[in-house]
Design a protein around this motif. Structure first.
Motif, short mmCIF file in Angstrom:
data_model
loop_
_atom_site.label_atom_id
_atom_site.label_comp_id
_atom_site.label_asym_id
_atom_site.label_seq_id
_atom_site.Cartn_x
_atom_site.Cartn_y
_atom_site.Cartn_z
N SER A 150 12.40 101.23 108.70
CA SER A 150 12.62 101.25 110.14
C SER A 150 11.82 102.34 110.82
O SER A 150 11.63 102.29 112.03
CB SER A 150 14.11 101.42 110.43
OG SER A 150 14.54 102.67 109.92
N PRO B 30 8.67 103.89 112.14
CA PRO B 30 7.33 103.36 112.42
C PRO B 30 6.22 104.15 111.71
O PRO B 30 5.24 103.57 111.27
CB PRO B 30 7.18 103.50 113.93
CG PRO B 30 8.56 103.63 114.46
CD PRO B 30 9.38 104.22 113.38
N GLU C 27 5.57 96.43 116.47
CA GLU C 27 6.66 96.81 117.38
C GLU C 27 6.48 98.23 117.88
O GLU C 27 6.74 98.53 119.04
CB GLU C 27 8.01 96.67 116.69
CG GLU C 27 8.45 95.24 116.48
CD GLU C 27 9.69 95.13 115.62
OE1 GLU C 27 10.28 96.17 115.25
OE2 GLU C 27 10.08 93.99 115.30
N SER C 28 6.03 99.12 116.99
CA SER C 28 5.81 100.51 117.43
C SER C 28 4.67 100.60 118.43
O SER C 28 4.72 101.41 119.36
CB SER C 28 5.57 101.42 116.23
OG SER C 28 4.29 101.22 115.69
N THR D 172 6.74 95.90 111.86
CA THR D 172 7.22 97.21 112.31
C THR D 172 6.12 97.97 113.03
O THR D 172 6.35 98.60 114.06
CB THR D 172 7.74 98.03 111.12
OG1 THR D 172 8.73 97.26 110.44
CG2 THR D 172 8.34 99.34 111.57
N TYR E 59 3.92 98.20 120.58
CA TYR E 59 4.50 97.67 121.82
C TYR E 59 5.37 98.71 122.50
O TYR E 59 5.28 98.93 123.71
CB TYR E 59 5.30 96.41 121.52
CG TYR E 59 5.96 95.84 122.75
CD1 TYR E 59 5.24 95.05 123.64
CD2 TYR E 59 7.29 96.10 123.03
CE1 TYR E 59 5.82 94.54 124.78
CE2 TYR E 59 7.89 95.59 124.17
CZ TYR E 59 7.15 94.81 125.03
OH TYR E 59 7.73 94.31 126.18
N GLU E 60 6.22 99.38 121.73
CA GLU E 60 7.10 100.40 122.30
C GLU E 60 6.30 101.57 122.86
O GLU E 60 6.61 102.11 123.91
CB GLU E 60 8.10 100.88 121.26
CG GLU E 60 9.14 99.83 120.91
CD GLU E 60 9.96 100.21 119.69
OE1 GLU E 60 9.77 101.32 119.16
OE2 GLU E 60 10.78 99.38 119.27
N TRP E 61 5.25 101.98 122.15
CA TRP E 61 4.42 103.08 122.62
C TRP E 61 3.70 102.69 123.90
O TRP E 61 3.62 103.46 124.84
CB TRP E 61 3.41 103.46 121.55
CG TRP E 61 2.45 104.51 122.01
CD1 TRP E 61 2.69 105.84 122.10
CD2 TRP E 61 1.12 104.30 122.48
NE1 TRP E 61 1.58 106.48 122.59
CE2 TRP E 61 0.60 105.56 122.83
CE3 TRP E 61 0.32 103.17 122.64
CZ2 TRP E 61 -0.69 105.72 123.32
CZ3 TRP E 61 -0.96 103.34 123.12
CH2 TRP E 61 -1.44 104.60 123.46
N ARG E 62 3.21 101.46 123.96
CA ARG E 62 2.47 100.99 125.14
C ARG E 62 3.38 100.90 126.36
O ARG E 62 2.95 101.15 127.48
CB ARG E 62 1.85 99.63 124.83
CG ARG E 62 1.22 98.91 125.98
CD ARG E 62 0.01 99.64 126.49
NE ARG E 62 -0.61 98.91 127.57
CZ ARG E 62 -0.36 99.10 128.85
NH1 ARG E 62 0.51 99.97 129.23
NH2 ARG E 62 -1.00 98.40 129.77
N ASN E 63 4.63 100.55 126.18
CA ASN E 63 5.55 100.34 127.29
C ASN E 63 6.55 101.48 127.47
O ASN E 63 7.56 101.31 128.14
CB ASN E 63 6.30 99.02 127.09
CG ASN E 63 5.37 97.85 127.14
OD1 ASN E 63 4.59 97.72 128.07
ND2 ASN E 63 5.42 97.01 126.13
N ARG E 64 6.27 102.63 126.93
CA ARG E 64 7.24 103.73 126.96
C ARG E 64 7.47 104.30 128.35
O ARG E 64 8.56 104.76 128.64
CB ARG E 64 6.80 104.83 126.00
CG ARG E 64 5.57 105.58 126.45
CD ARG E 64 5.08 106.53 125.37
NE ARG E 64 3.92 107.27 125.80
CZ ARG E 64 2.68 106.80 125.86
NH1 ARG E 64 2.44 105.57 125.47
NH2 ARG E 64 1.68 107.54 126.28
N ASP E 65 6.47 104.34 129.21
CA ASP E 65 6.60 104.98 130.51
C ASP E 65 6.57 103.98 131.67
O ASP E 65 6.37 104.36 132.81
CB ASP E 65 5.46 105.99 130.71
CG ASP E 65 5.57 107.16 129.75
OD1 ASP E 65 6.69 107.47 129.34
OD2 ASP E 65 4.53 107.73 129.41
#
Length: 120
Positions: free
Chosen positions: A2, A4, A61-62, A58, A64-70
């Motif tokens: 889990s 990243p 997904e990391s 995984t 995607y999360e990093w790109r959409n964090r702010d």
């Protein structure tokens, strides 16, 4: 896996091994380096598709999360508007009609300057 960072490390190391090991074996049995590299790349891609689906998921997904964090709700609405305009063949600001020219009194131009502008 889990975490990243762990997924990234495992994915990168295994992808390198999935290329390096077949390359070394093929080169050792006497294939020319470029042929060995082509076959090793094909073997590496096949092995990574088969065995690395979880760590690839995984890692993506990391990303995607990093790109959409702010991203705020306003950012999302603006991006959707831009995407909708692009997909509809929307006109850009350069395609917009230019504003009507100002009158001589409003622009403060002399008659000679206005004539030169109209001639060009």
């Amino acid at each position: 896996m889990s975490n990243p960072r762990t997924a990234w490390i495992v994915y990168i190391v295994l992808r390198l091994l999935f290329f390096a090991v077949p390359f070394a074996v093929l080169y050792a049995i006497g294939l020319t380096p470029w042929v060995a590299a082509v076959f090793a790349a094909l073997i590496g891609v096949a092995l990574s598709v088969i065995f690395l689906a979880r760590s690839r998921s995984t890692a993506s997904e990391s990303i995607y999360e990093w790109r959409n964090r702010d991203r705020t709700a306003d950012d999302i609405v603006e991006d959707e508007a831009v995407d909708a305009g692009a997909s509809n063949g929307g006109a850009s600001a350069a395609d917009a009609p230019s504003p009507a020219p100002a009158s001589r009194a409003e622009s403060g131009a002399t008659p000679a300057a206005e004539q030169r502008r109209n001639d060009s």
